[in-house]
Design an enzyme around this catalytic site. Sequence first.
Site, short mmCIF file in Angstrom:
data_model
loop_
_atom_site.label_atom_id
_atom_site.label_comp_id
_atom_site.label_asym_id
_atom_site.label_seq_id
_atom_site.Cartn_x
_atom_site.Cartn_y
_atom_site.Cartn_z
N GLY A 50 0.83 -1.19 0.00
CA GLY A 50 0.00 0.00 0.00
C GLY A 50 0.86 1.24 0.00
N GLN A 55 3.03 9.85 1.59
CA GLN A 55 4.29 9.11 1.67
C GLN A 55 5.24 9.45 0.54
OE1 GLN A 55 2.17 5.17 2.41
NE2 GLN A 55 4.14 4.91 3.46
N CYS A 92 5.71 -0.30 7.65
CA CYS A 92 5.37 0.84 6.81
C CYS A 92 6.58 1.23 5.98
CB CYS A 92 4.93 2.01 7.70
SG CYS A 92 4.47 3.49 6.79
N LEU A 93 6.38 1.52 4.71
CA LEU A 93 7.48 1.93 3.85
C LEU A 93 8.16 3.20 4.36
CD1 LEU A 93 5.94 1.31 0.30
CD2 LEU A 93 7.68 -0.05 1.47
N HIS A 134 -4.70 1.36 7.09
CA HIS A 134 -3.34 1.88 7.27
C HIS A 134 -3.10 3.07 6.35
CE1 HIS A 134 1.14 1.24 7.87
NE2 HIS A 134 1.12 1.98 6.78
N GLU A 135 -3.44 2.92 5.08
CA GLU A 135 -3.21 3.99 4.11
C GLU A 135 -4.11 5.20 4.37
OE1 GLU A 135 -0.50 3.76 2.61
OE2 GLU A 135 -0.27 1.61 2.92
N HIS A 138 -2.69 7.47 6.91
CA HIS A 138 -1.68 8.40 6.39
C HIS A 138 -2.30 9.72 5.94
CE1 HIS A 138 2.12 6.28 6.50
NE2 HIS A 138 1.57 5.20 5.97
#
Length: 172
Positions: A50, A55, A92-93, A134-135, A138
Amino acid sequence: MLIPQTGLKIRYYGDPSLRRRSKPVREVTDAERSILEQMAELMRLSGGVGLAAPQVGVNKQMVMVDVGSGLVTLINPRILKKTGSAVMEEGCLSLPGVYVKVRRARKIVVGGYNEQNEKVTLSAQDLFARALQHEIDHLRGKLIIDYANFIQKIRLRRKLKDMRQEDVDGLF
């Protein structure tokens, strides 16, 4: 990670774009579609499931998820319904090497728009629901570390401090 031809790169902990509330997209234009295409490529190259626009430093309500059944892109997503709950460790990235156990709804219904400005409603469960939540977090400036308990935050403090320092060092 940076995609040379686009300039988009994953923003890491400490970057202010990760803590901003994203602005709604008024209309999906070619500019947004281009950003979404670049985000999809960056997400795949980074090995993520995702990615949210903040991000990559874009202050717009756009997210994408691919948990193995194809890429799903949502613009201005809203969680309309939540059911059940489950705890699972998440990464998480934007926080490489950081993992936190997060309680989330097991099933959700999400509304939003697709790349063609069409209104969509999706039902999701398990990993797909978790990734969407999760996304969407953000977009509100919320990170997985915000779910950490006091003890976890103490354990993560050094790693996060080092991550911030590396990010600052990379600017000079």
